[in-house]
Design an enzyme around this catalytic site. Structure first.
Site, PDB file in Angstrom:
ATOM      1  N   GLY A   1      42.534  38.498  44.329  1.00  0.00           N
ATOM      2  CA  GLY A   1      41.915  37.467  43.514  1.00  0.00           C
ATOM      3  C   GLY A   1      40.436  37.673  43.294  1.00  0.00           C
TER       4      GLY A   1
ATOM      5  N   ARG B   1      35.450  40.312  44.023  1.00  0.00           N
ATOM      6  CA  ARG B   1      36.835  40.365  43.600  1.00  0.00           C
ATOM      7  C   ARG B   1      37.557  41.422  44.409  1.00  0.00           C
ATOM      8  NH1 ARG B   1      38.383  41.299  38.011  1.00  0.00           N
ATOM      9  NH2 ARG B   1      36.766  39.792  37.425  1.00  0.00           N
ATOM     10  N   GLY B   2      38.901  41.302  44.453  1.00  0.00           N
ATOM     11  CA  GLY B   2      39.725  42.255  45.180  1.00  0.00           C
ATOM     12  C   GLY B   2      41.147  42.172  44.692  1.00  0.00           C
TER      13      GLY B   2
ATOM     14  N   VAL C   1      36.516  35.799  43.476  1.00  0.00           N
ATOM     15  CA  VAL C   1      35.776  34.785  44.228  1.00  0.00           C
ATOM     16  C   VAL C   1      34.594  34.301  43.401  1.00  0.00           C
ATOM     17  CG1 VAL C   1      34.600  34.246  46.387  1.00  0.00           C
ATOM     18  CG2 VAL C   1      36.449  35.933  46.370  1.00  0.00           C
TER      19      VAL C   1
ATOM     20  N   ASP D   1      42.116  43.480  60.664  1.00  0.00           N
ATOM     21  CA  ASP D   1      41.310  44.234  59.694  1.00  0.00           C
ATOM     22  C   ASP D   1      39.820  43.976  59.921  1.00  0.00           C
ATOM     23  OD1 ASP D   1      40.795  45.988  57.663  1.00  0.00           O
ATOM     24  OD2 ASP D   1      41.023  44.509  56.077  1.00  0.00           O
TER      25      ASP D   1
END
Length: 766
Positions: free
Chosen positions: A490, A486-487, A492, A603
């Site tokens: 959202g 998760r982040g 996963v 990134d």
């Protein structure tokens, strides 16, 4: 379909004793099949996957062929007589009493025979097992293009036309070893296996984007000269491209004729250079002819000629002379003094000069680091100020739009579109394509009463990258049961689709795009396909639910193996580290230089480098910055993207950003792979914390001494390859230099490939 042959998981026509075959699946001696019965299948393999018989290739013209039974267009995998079709009346296939299979034309001429003599009582059967390997002495041929093993044991693609012959894959710009191949083998065999791997004895190893799944596949040289792998969509009977050898079609030789230039505008386009015109107004293959008479006699005078500059253009091969470290004016002089010189390509910097006798394999690409100067008589009166269109790789919002990466593995930022005038035409065409696809999906998702044939047509257009329903993804994930990450953007979940593909499904939060807008944004990302990039299979947009469907990568991210207290089982060995470094470089090189939609990741870090079960690197979260809501108040720093410690200095200085920001980040990651420590979070040397730029100076001392044992991760206990470690350190230092001095990702791949063959050698132990 008869214009090409395929290397596939292929059943063979096999002559066996009578008792080996059932009556329904065989042909016995003395039996025949008339061409008039072509609508009746001749032979069918036991599992029904393959059929054999007469195949209509034209009006009243037939071939004797094997094809996939359950495909929309009866895809041919083998033809006995592709160049000599037989008449549609009174022709036949006969298994004679000598055990020889013959194809007989209407006039009694034998146009093909199996050259077998098994005798009376033999039968012909079509098997459903086995592979047709490519071996020495055999070729896969499509028109003038062929796949074959060269005299140096390397598998190559070659254009062998009526005027020229040239190799275009692997790239002739690099050595065999730089291309990841070897000529130290003698077996000369290439095989496509059941799991989607294509391997050859020269160390070529590629795999389909859906590798591991059980499906029918074929490897084909298409009519355009590119080598592609296809997987069969069993539900629709259509084929999906799951790998291709050439990413930029202009690198395929022979697509355009002599004196022509291949360009993307945005699709493939052939054009004549200044001073030339089409030889045949109906056929670009016949090339361009000069509007002047080429003559090398006593009347030739240097002062009668001039050069027209064609920026970022080259005519590959057929060099008259090669010179280096010379000026542009000196290069012009050399070409002028050679009457047969038609022009030259010049690369600034190293001052490379390639004079051309004839102009074949022309292409224009904004990434090409040189210009072509075509030699023309002054009397033609052509302006010398011709300038081609230029494209720039940039993250700056004031420069033409490209695809960008996300600011963190689960975070997303915004970017504005600002097409320049010369992209308007491409944008209009792209919008029409998206409108067509979007409209098709609207029909499907809204469950209109459309004809089944039309519905299947829409699905064929989008069968590789598609929209999923929310119900499909609920079933696939077991109602979003297994969370794997998760982040900020959202959560996963792990899921399994109906076709048995394991996927990662990301539920997006704070996301307000509607279905059409989401499709427009996703369509670009869905076209990107490389073995070192995490593949996106599609998305879902229903009401407020927005989900992304990714390829599932088994071994989590690189940071979990590099940092922290790891057990010996989870410590990645040196060979795996080098493979990860090379794979990451290849993925970034594809984004920067090869895919049609240029991408800067912005990134690059270990958290965004996922690892397969074989520890192949796959870069995640490229392109997702396009998905964030433009103007969102939650992203105030719209120009700052990335993770502290991996971000290039130009971010903080608010300077224009280009692909070199990824190169810098890659340099940090490369040091972390080398040392096994989190360089990005601070460096301690002799008990003192120093900045990264100071650490680079320390590293340069190790590089000069040639001793890197104190730099390499001590947990490896000295088991590493010192030559590879030196190259990795040298590359990392170059990546962390000033913006303009950093290498490109292509340069880095070449540097790493040069020592990749050492990876199988025993590692040194200090």
């Amino acid at each position: 379909m008869a214009r090409f042959l395929s290397l596939i998981i292929l059943p063979m026509l096999t002559i066996l004793p009578f008792s080996y075959a059932s009556p329904q699946l065989m042909l016995s001696t003395g039996s025949s099949l008339l061409v008039e019965e072509y609508r009746q299948t001749f032979l069918v393999s036991p599992n029904g996957d393959f059929s054999c018989g007469f195949y209509e290739v034209g009006r009243n013209a037939f071939s004797f062929s094997i094809w996939f039974t359950n495909t929309v267009d009866k895809t041919i995998v083998w033809s006995a007589n592709p160049k000599s079709p037989v008449n549609g009346r009174s022709s036949m296939v006969l298994l004679n009493h000598d055990g020889n299979l013959v194809l007989i034309d209407v006039n009694g001429t034998v146009t093909w025979d199996s050259k077998t003599s098994s005798g009376k009582g033999t039968t012909l059967v079509l098997l459903d097992i086995g592979n047709l390997p490519l071996t020495r002495g055999t070729r896969l041929v499509s028109g003038y293009n062929s796949l074959y093993f060269d005299n140096d044991n390397v598998l190559r693609l070659m254009y062998d036309g009526p005027d020229i012959s040239s190799i275009y894959w692997p790239s002739a710009d690099y050595t065999v070893f730089q291309n990841g191949r070897t000529n130290y083998n003698s077996s000369r065999i290439a095989v496509l296996d059941a799991e989607g791997y294509f391997r050859s004895s020269d160390l070529l190893k590629v795999k389909s984007s859906d590798w591991g799944t059980v499906t029918k596949r074929r490897l084909t040289i298409d009519y355009d000269g590119n080598l592609r792998m296809y997987s069969l969509n069993a539900s629709s009977g259509s084929w999906i491209v799951t790998w291709e050898a050439i990413a930029k079609m202009c690198n395929v030789h022979g697509l355009c004729g002599q004196n022509e230039i291949c360009k993307y505008l945005p699709s493939l386009h052939c054009s004549c250079p200044p001073g030339y015109e089409m030889t045949d107004q109906q056929n670009w293959k016949k090339g361009c002819r000069p509007k002047f008479i080429k003559s090398c006699n006593r009347s030739y005078k240097v002062e009668d000629f001039e050069f027209i500059k064609l920026p970022h253009t080259d005519f590959y091969g057929f060099d008259r002379t090669y010179n280096q470290s010379i000026s542009l004016e000196e290069c012009k002089k050399i070409c002028l003094e050679i009457c047969s010189c038609s022009g030259f390509t010049y690369k600034t910097g190293p001052g490379l000069c390639f004079t051309k006798v004839i102009l074949f394999n022309g292409y224009s690409n904004p990434n090409f680091p040189g210009d072509n100067y075509i030699k023309l008589p002054k009397k033609l009166g052509i302006s010398t100020s011709i300038v081609s269109r230029k494209s720039h790789l940039t993250c700056n919002r004031n420069i033409p739009q490209i695809v960008e990466g996300s600011s963190s593995m689960y975070g997303m930022n915004s970017v504005d579109k600002n097409w320049t005038t010369y992209y308007v035409f491409a944008a209009i065409l792209g919008a029409l394509v998206l409108l067509f696809i979007g409209t098709g999906w609207w029909f499907l998702s809204s469950k209109q009463n459309i004809p089944k044939s039309m519905e299947e047509g829409y699905r064929m257009v989008t069968n590789q990258f598609r929209m999923f329903t929310l119900q499909e993804l609920r079933e696939a994930t077991g109602k979003f049961k297994e969370e794997i990450g998760r982040g900020g953007s959202g959560i996963v979940y792990r899921g399994v689709l109906k076709d048995k593909r394991v996927v990662a499904v990301k539920k997006l939060t704070n996301f307000s795009y509607n279905q059409e807008e989401l499709w427009a944004e996703m369509s670009i990302i869905g076209r990107i396909n490389h073995m070192n990039l995490v593949r996106m299979w599609g998305f879902c947009s229903e009401d407020h639910h927005k989900l992304l469907v990714y390829e599932y990568v088994e071994n989590e991210s690189l940071d979990r193996y590099l940092f922290g207290n790891l057990s010996s089982e989870r410590l990645i060995a040196w060979s795996q580290r080098f493979k990860i470094a090379l794979g990451t470089a290849r993925g970034l090189a594809y984004l920067h230089h090869e895919c049609l939609e240029w991408v800067i990741h912005c990134d690059v870090k270990p958290e965004n480098i996922l690892l397969t079960r074989d520890f192949e690197a796959k870069i995640a979260d490229f392109g997702l910055a396009k998905l964030s809501k433009r103007g969102s108040s939650s992203f105030k720093l719209t120009h700052m993207r990335g993770t502290m410690g991996y971000m290039a200095p130009e971010w903080a200085l608010n300077l224009p950003i280009n692909a070199k920001v990824d190169v810098y980040s890659y340099g940090v990651v490369l040091l972390e792979i080398l040392t096994g420590t989190r360089i990005s979070s601070g460096i301690t040397v002799d008990g003192m914390e120093i900045e990264l730029r100071q650490f680079v100076q320390v590293l340069k001392q190790f590089l000069e001494s040639g001793d890197v044992k104190d730099i390499v991760d001590h947990r490896l206990q000295g088991h590493f390859n010192p030559e590879q470690a030196m190259v990795m350190l040298q590359v990392a230092i170059a990546c962390l230099g000033e913006k303009n001095s950093r290498p490109t990702m292509n340069d880095i791949v070449i540097e790493l490939l040069a020592c990749a063959d050492q990876d199988d050698h025993p590692a040194y132990s200090w």
